[in-house]
Motif scaffolding. Structure first.
Motif, PDB file in Angstrom:
ATOM      1  N   GLY A 140       0.794  -1.222   0.000  1.00 34.64           N
ATOM      2  CA  GLY A 140       0.000   0.000   0.000  1.00 34.64           C
ATOM      3  C   GLY A 140       0.823   1.267   0.000  1.00 34.64           C
ATOM      4  N   LEU A 141       2.027   1.206  -0.561  1.00 29.37           N
ATOM      5  CA  LEU A 141       2.905   2.368  -0.609  1.00 29.37           C
ATOM      6  C   LEU A 141       2.697   3.147  -1.905  1.00 29.37           C
ATOM      7  CD1 LEU A 141       6.205   0.759   0.718  1.00 29.37           C
ATOM      8  CD2 LEU A 141       4.565   2.145   1.997  1.00 29.37           C
ATOM      9  N   LYS A 142       2.809   4.458  -1.831  1.00 33.61           N
ATOM     10  CA  LYS A 142       2.665   5.318  -2.988  1.00 33.61           C
ATOM     11  C   LYS A 142       4.031   5.834  -3.426  1.00 33.61           C
ATOM     12  CE  LYS A 142      -1.832   5.048  -2.636  1.00 33.61           C
ATOM     13  NZ  LYS A 142      -2.637   4.249  -3.616  1.00 33.61           N
ATOM     14  N   GLY A 143       4.082   6.323  -4.653  1.00 35.85           N
ATOM     15  CA  GLY A 143       5.334   6.896  -5.119  1.00 35.85           C
ATOM     16  C   GLY A 143       5.370   7.061  -6.619  1.00 35.85           C
ATOM     17  N   TYR A 144       6.581   7.254  -7.118  1.00 37.38           N
ATOM     18  CA  TYR A 144       6.783   7.580  -8.525  1.00 37.38           C
ATOM     19  C   TYR A 144       7.965   6.801  -9.073  1.00 37.38           C
ATOM     20  CZ  TYR A 144       3.948  11.482  -6.935  1.00 37.38           C
ATOM     21  OH  TYR A 144       2.949  12.238  -6.374  1.00 37.38           O
ATOM     22  N   VAL A 145       7.908   6.529 -10.354  1.00 36.38           N
ATOM     23  CA  VAL A 145       9.009   5.853 -11.024  1.00 36.38           C
ATOM     24  C   VAL A 145       9.286   6.553 -12.348  1.00 36.38           C
ATOM     25  CG1 VAL A 145       7.458   4.168 -12.103  1.00 36.38           C
ATOM     26  CG2 VAL A 145       9.885   3.639 -11.882  1.00 36.38           C
ATOM     27  N   SER A 146      10.574   6.739 -12.639  1.00 35.01           N
ATOM     28  CA  SER A 146      10.971   7.260 -13.947  1.00 35.01           C
ATOM     29  C   SER A 146      11.348   6.076 -14.815  1.00 35.01           C
ATOM     30  CB  SER A 146      12.153   8.221 -13.802  1.00 35.01           C
ATOM     31  OG  SER A 146      12.565   8.689 -15.068  1.00 35.01           O
ATOM     32  N   LEU A 147      10.689   5.936 -15.949  1.00 34.40           N
ATOM     33  CA  LEU A 147      10.897   4.778 -16.810  1.00 34.40           C
ATOM     34  C   LEU A 147      12.041   4.995 -17.788  1.00 34.40           C
ATOM     35  CD1 LEU A 147       7.245   3.697 -17.682  1.00 34.40           C
ATOM     36  CD2 LEU A 147       8.734   2.859 -15.847  1.00 34.40           C
ATOM     37  N   GLU A 148      12.846   3.952 -17.984  1.00 36.97           N
ATOM     38  CA  GLU A 148      13.899   3.957 -18.983  1.00 36.97           C
ATOM     39  C   GLU A 148      13.346   3.307 -20.248  1.00 36.97           C
ATOM     40  OE1 GLU A 148      17.229   1.908 -17.325  1.00 36.97           O
ATOM     41  OE2 GLU A 148      17.770   3.547 -15.981  1.00 36.97           O
ATOM     42  N   GLU A 149      13.410   4.027 -21.366  1.00 40.53           N
ATOM     43  CA  GLU A 149      12.856   3.517 -22.617  1.00 40.53           C
ATOM     44  C   GLU A 149      13.632   4.112 -23.784  1.00 40.53           C
ATOM     45  OE1 GLU A 149      10.642   0.795 -24.274  1.00 40.53           O
ATOM     46  OE2 GLU A 149      10.181   1.328 -22.194  1.00 40.53           O
ATOM     47  N   ASN A 150      13.772   3.329 -24.856  1.00 38.41           N
ATOM     48  CA  ASN A 150      14.396   3.856 -26.076  1.00 38.41           C
ATOM     49  C   ASN A 150      13.519   4.963 -26.649  1.00 38.41           C
ATOM     50  OD1 ASN A 150      16.577   2.044 -26.003  1.00 38.41           O
ATOM     51  ND2 ASN A 150      15.405   0.470 -27.065  1.00 38.41           N
TER      52      ASN A 150
END
Length: 264
Positions: A218-228
């Protein structure tokens, strides 16, 4: 929790500029720190944003390469940490100081700041530290940092991270530094509470594992995605990912997404 969208007020034309190469040195085998001195006054970057950088004056390779903003230093310089892999970064790694490059940025959205009472838990996997370093610098001792990599050599800029007096926990796949295990193993040991907000960036398997871990607790947060990426401005649709709200472009709607919105 606020939406993950950052400032997009500047047009692409105002974000396109020339920059002089002011530094390009190796910080660990296969990893380099690129420093650019912009010509003019492009918009200042926010944590999580990125730049599209040309890899030289030759027409091959044609496309610019995406790099997270690592530091915004004195005299307006912009630093980017990168791993040498593929033709574009190999060409870039051999460039001397003084070369002029085409740059587009800053692009994409940025990491939202924690709400009052939330403690940031920063989860970096390998070169993912490049996107998260501005947050570490901003939060300092308030942050808990989990830094994972394949080996000691891949845990780049760890000494620079420790300068900001954050609570630093390291782990490696081979046990050459810190705990032998993954960032999720380390998170299980630390047991971040409900007052935590996660900020993560790293390879896809790590991202998927962090999303699953956060959802289960139940934790919230953000992720920066690595993508071509090919264009960096959302035109080519080459960097789309599936979210719970449908397909989204990493370069335009991202690269920062809410953990709970991802369908990895």
């Amino acid at each position: 929790m606020p939406a993950a969208a950052g400032d997009r007020t500047a047009s692409n034309s105002t974000r396109s500029f020339r920059a002089t190469l002011a530094g390009n040195f190796e910080v660990s085998p296969g990893y380099r720190l690129l420093t650019l001195r912009p010509e003019g006054s492009p918009p200042a970057p926010k944590p999580g944003q990125f730049y599209m950088v040309s890899t030289g004056p030759m027409p091959e390779p044609l496309l610019k390469r995406p790099f997270c903003y690592f530091d915004h230093g004195g005299q307006g310089t912009i630093s980017m940490l990168y791993k040498v892999q593929g033709k574009g970064t190999q060409l870039l790694s051999a460039m001397p100081d003084g070369v002029s490059l085409d740059v587009l940025g800053p692009l994409g959205n940025s990491y939202p700041m924690p709400r009052k009472g939330q403690r940031p838990v920063i989860v970096a996997g390998g070169i993912g530290i490049a996107s998260l370093m501005p947050l570490i610098k901003k939060f300092g001792a308030e942050a808990r940092v989990v830094f994972g990599a394949r080996s000691r050599e891949d845990m780049v800029m760890r000494k620079e991270v420790s300068v900001f007096l954050c609570e630093l926990h390291g782990c490696t796949d081979d046990g050459s530094m810190g705990l032998q295990g993954t960032v999720v193993d380390m998170l299980r040991d630390l047991e971040p509470g409900k007052d935590s907000v996660i900020y993560a960036c790293g390879p896809k398997p790590m991202t998927r594992a962090v999303v699953e871990y956060a959802a289960g607790r139940g934790l919230k947060g953000y992720v920066s995605l690595e993508e071509n990426m090919a264009c960096g401005i959302g035109a080519c649709m080459g960097c789309v990912v599936m979210t719970k709200k449908g397909y989204r472009r990493v370069c335009k709607e991202g690269p920062v997404f809410r953990l709970e919105d991802l369908a990895l």
